[in-house]
Design an enzyme around this catalytic site. Sequence first.
Site, mmCIF file in Angstrom:
data_model
loop_
_atom_site.group_PDB
_atom_site.id
_atom_site.type_symbol
_atom_site.label_atom_id
_atom_site.label_comp_id
_atom_site.label_asym_id
_atom_site.label_seq_id
_atom_site.Cartn_x
_atom_site.Cartn_y
_atom_site.Cartn_z
ATOM 1 N N TRP A 180 2.816 5.984 1.646
ATOM 2 C CA TRP A 180 2.946 6.369 0.234
ATOM 3 C C TRP A 180 2.668 7.860 0.213
ATOM 4 O O TRP A 180 1.539 8.290 0.422
ATOM 5 C CB TRP A 180 1.932 5.606 -0.609
ATOM 6 C CG TRP A 180 2.055 5.786 -2.086
ATOM 7 C CD1 TRP A 180 2.895 5.123 -2.926
ATOM 8 C CD2 TRP A 180 1.297 6.678 -2.915
ATOM 9 N NE1 TRP A 180 2.706 5.545 -4.214
ATOM 10 C CE2 TRP A 180 1.735 6.511 -4.239
ATOM 11 C CE3 TRP A 180 0.292 7.626 -2.660
ATOM 12 C CZ2 TRP A 180 1.216 7.218 -5.306
ATOM 13 C CZ3 TRP A 180 -0.226 8.343 -3.731
ATOM 14 C CH2 TRP A 180 0.232 8.130 -5.034
ATOM 15 N N HIS A 194 0.298 5.688 -38.145
ATOM 16 C CA HIS A 194 -0.173 7.080 -38.115
ATOM 17 C C HIS A 194 0.623 7.888 -37.085
ATOM 18 O O HIS A 194 0.052 8.469 -36.163
ATOM 19 C CB HIS A 194 -1.668 7.118 -37.782
ATOM 20 C CG HIS A 194 -2.513 6.427 -38.810
ATOM 21 N ND1 HIS A 194 -2.660 6.898 -40.103
ATOM 22 C CD2 HIS A 194 -3.231 5.273 -38.751
ATOM 23 C CE1 HIS A 194 -3.454 6.076 -40.784
ATOM 24 N NE2 HIS A 194 -3.799 5.077 -39.985
ATOM 25 N N GLY A 251 -5.386 8.001 4.215
ATOM 26 C CA GLY A 251 -6.429 8.814 3.599
ATOM 27 C C GLY A 251 -5.927 10.232 3.415
ATOM 28 O O GLY A 251 -4.723 10.480 3.435
ATOM 29 N N LYS A 296 -0.261 -0.410 -4.519
ATOM 30 C CA LYS A 296 -1.229 -1.351 -5.062
ATOM 31 C C LYS A 296 -2.656 -0.825 -4.963
ATOM 32 O O LYS A 296 -3.486 -1.068 -5.817
ATOM 33 C CB LYS A 296 -1.115 -2.679 -4.325
ATOM 34 C CG LYS A 296 -1.974 -3.743 -4.937
ATOM 35 C CD LYS A 296 -1.476 -5.106 -4.618
ATOM 36 C CE LYS A 296 -2.212 -6.137 -5.423
ATOM 37 N NZ LYS A 296 -1.897 -6.072 -6.853
ATOM 38 N N GLU A 322 -2.242 -4.188 -21.493
ATOM 39 C CA GLU A 322 -1.916 -4.742 -20.177
ATOM 40 C C GLU A 322 -0.455 -5.232 -20.163
ATOM 41 O O GLU A 322 0.264 -5.043 -19.181
ATOM 42 C CB GLU A 322 -2.903 -5.869 -19.833
ATOM 43 C CG GLU A 322 -2.607 -6.629 -18.553
ATOM 44 C CD GLU A 322 -2.614 -5.772 -17.284
ATOM 45 O OE1 GLU A 322 -3.028 -4.609 -17.324
ATOM 46 O OE2 GLU A 322 -2.145 -6.288 -16.248
ATOM 47 N N LYS A 364 2.476 -3.917 -17.649
ATOM 48 C CA LYS A 364 3.313 -4.794 -16.809
ATOM 49 C C LYS A 364 4.780 -4.478 -17.031
ATOM 50 O O LYS A 364 5.557 -4.369 -16.096
ATOM 51 C CB LYS A 364 3.089 -6.280 -17.123
ATOM 52 C CG LYS A 364 1.840 -6.957 -16.659
ATOM 53 C CD LYS A 364 1.629 -7.022 -15.189
ATOM 54 C CE LYS A 364 1.019 -5.792 -14.659
ATOM 55 N NZ LYS A 364 -0.296 -5.548 -14.415
ATOM 56 N N ARG A 368 0.814 -1.221 0.000
ATOM 57 C CA ARG A 368 0.000 0.000 0.000
ATOM 58 C C ARG A 368 0.844 1.266 0.000
ATOM 59 O O ARG A 368 0.327 2.373 -0.124
ATOM 60 C CB ARG A 368 -0.911 0.019 1.230
ATOM 61 C CG ARG A 368 -1.841 -1.155 1.318
ATOM 62 C CD ARG A 368 -2.643 -1.101 2.590
ATOM 63 N NE ARG A 368 -3.595 -0.014 2.557
ATOM 64 C CZ ARG A 368 -4.814 -0.093 2.048
ATOM 65 N NH1 ARG A 368 -5.235 -1.228 1.538
ATOM 66 N NH2 ARG A 368 -5.618 0.940 2.061
HETATM 67 C C1 G6P Z 1 -3.024 0.673 -8.841
HETATM 68 C C2 G6P Z 1 -2.278 -0.639 -9.004
HETATM 69 C C3 G6P Z 1 -2.679 -1.311 -10.321
HETATM 70 C C4 G6P Z 1 -4.194 -1.491 -10.365
HETATM 71 C C5 G6P Z 1 -4.915 -0.149 -10.177
HETATM 72 C C6 G6P Z 1 -6.409 -0.344 -10.002
HETATM 73 O O1 G6P Z 1 -2.558 1.606 -9.759
HETATM 74 O O2 G6P Z 1 -0.877 -0.426 -8.956
HETATM 75 O O3 G6P Z 1 -2.058 -2.583 -10.398
HETATM 76 O O4 G6P Z 1 -4.558 -2.059 -11.587
HETATM 77 O O5 G6P Z 1 -4.439 0.480 -8.983
HETATM 78 O O6 G6P Z 1 -6.630 -1.085 -8.826
HETATM 79 P P1 G6P Z 1 -7.949 -1.862 -8.471
HETATM 80 O O7 G6P Z 1 -7.708 -2.384 -7.078
HETATM 81 O O8 G6P Z 1 -9.061 -0.859 -8.514
HETATM 82 O O9 G6P Z 1 -8.125 -2.935 -9.472
#
Ligand code: G6P
Length: 579
Positions: A71, A475, A98, A574, A452, A456, A27
């Site tokens: 964070w 383009h 928060g 995350k 995706e 990654k 987190r």
């Molecule tokens: C963050 C994570 C991503 C994730 C996104 C949406 O940016 O690093 O890996 O896809 O949030 O998260 P969620 O929990 O809403 O799928």
Amino acid sequence: MCGIVGYIGFRPAAPVLFEGLKQLEYRGYDSYGIATHSNEIFIHKKKGKVSEFSPDETTLPGTCGIGHTRWATHGIPSDLNAHPHTDCNEQIAVVHNGIIENYAHLKRELRAKGHTFRSETDTEVIPHLLEDLNEGDLLKAIQKMVNYLEGSYAVLAISNDCNRLIAVKNRSPLVLGIGDGEFFAASDITPLLEYTNRVLYLEDGDIAEISVDGYEIYQGSTQVSRRVHEIQWAPETVQKGGFPHFMLKEIYEQPEVINRAIHSLTPDSIPRFLYDAKSMTVVACGSSYHAGLIFRYLAESACGIPVRVEFGSEFKYNSVPLTDVIIGISQSGETADTLSAIHKGNCSNVQTVAITNVLNSSITRYADNTILMQAGPEISVAATKSFTAQLGVLLQMISLLSGQVSDEFLSHAGVSIDKVFLLNLDDAVSLCAKAEHIFFVGRGPFYPVMMEGALKMKEISYIHAESYAAGEIKHGPFSLLSPETPVIATCLPGPAYAVMLGNLKEMKARGTPIIAIGSEEDTELSELADVLIPLEEKHIFLEIVAVTVILQLLAYHTAALLGREIDKPRNLAKSVTVE
Ligand code: G6P
């Protein structure tokens, strides 16, 4: 976004808190800190990752305490900005996840009253406000304080003069763990699993007072009760189990995960109003947004209804015509932008469905219906098994809504991933690891699959990766193609095969190395491509799942070769609980 944890019981609190913070590091991980209570308050906090703490940091005394992994939002990562934060006299310590939206105003008022601030954080107004309101009872001070705070908060507080832990929640997740003679509080259940499987999810506005003898929960000053749930997740699911990284472990869990996800949706469990919908909107962020885009391509063609896919962050602030149904996809169920989008749907009386991995997460309370994807806890910041589980749920939803349930998909999804594990990706990995820029291209539903894949790659290898619908690359982006910019392309048999092959030839003519995912028997493609990754599947859903996993492994091994951190990439978190 941050992780918080609290403990009160019979064990030394500090080691419990440090171990708990390690589970919550996904987190946020730019600084950490804990405060314990043993007649007075003891604090240890510093810049850096909690997973790198030394064991002698766990010697703070006391069997009650709070911890935080950060964070940064307000103020740079530093020792001073790390939580816990205290009042002027260090009598009250607080951790917070928060954003306090009116912190600047509160700070001005508290400064005018003589309070001295030490950090740049929004959080620090909380202990000073409590100091101002405290008349010897921390619970009462907190009950008054919530009337002053605007924004989102999960807060844990301890004070010098009592052996109690106070927890308060508004729009940020907070769960209590109920043990025998000990209690826990945390941003999610992962730090609790080692000690108890009995948990209680606090609701917005709840204030919990916890002592070794038990807990009481209030809304304002009225006592309320909340249901205790028994959790099925085993503690081993939050350990690496012999893999060098959580990401690799989670990739290897996918054959089982996708089978579970597919079977979580049955003709009886699917919300009935989905069958009647004439139009749908998907709202999501990050990887979940890509899952939504794949759903759009396939659902529009199989079910014949228009599907719009919106970033959660855009949906709230734009006035767009509403559809019959809004589907919110969120692994964590806590992404602020996705929650706002669902909330907007609720305000307009649109039926809402949440697809999430986390039981009782905020999205499950916002949406009319919830589909749990059952991927199990995902620790690595980069989404892998949760994305595949989203695919499992969404593809099965399309099958059920269109009445075209495929036995091939139902019985072979896990097998198709197992086959990917046998592929040799070494040549593709060494091409990627040398590159500064990589293009990911595909057509139709493979375009978002490549989006995706590019996400990654950039998340964990730090190589600049861009995705394009293959027809669009001429383009503009063609000007960037060179022998140093590999293109990764999906070129499988299907309606767009011939044009895709043509696009790849045009790219090859610019000297671009091509890594193609295609049929092993495709001699034309194999002559054209520098590396051919062979894939034989009999169903488009299986192809989509298999390509997804190939690209996850490509990103993982490239990042590993480059010695990147992988599970905790720089600057990311995350669960993004701020808009
Ligand atoms: C963050 C994570 C991503 C994730 C996104 C949406 O940016 O690093 O890996 O896809 O949030 O998260 P969620 O929990 O809403 O799928």
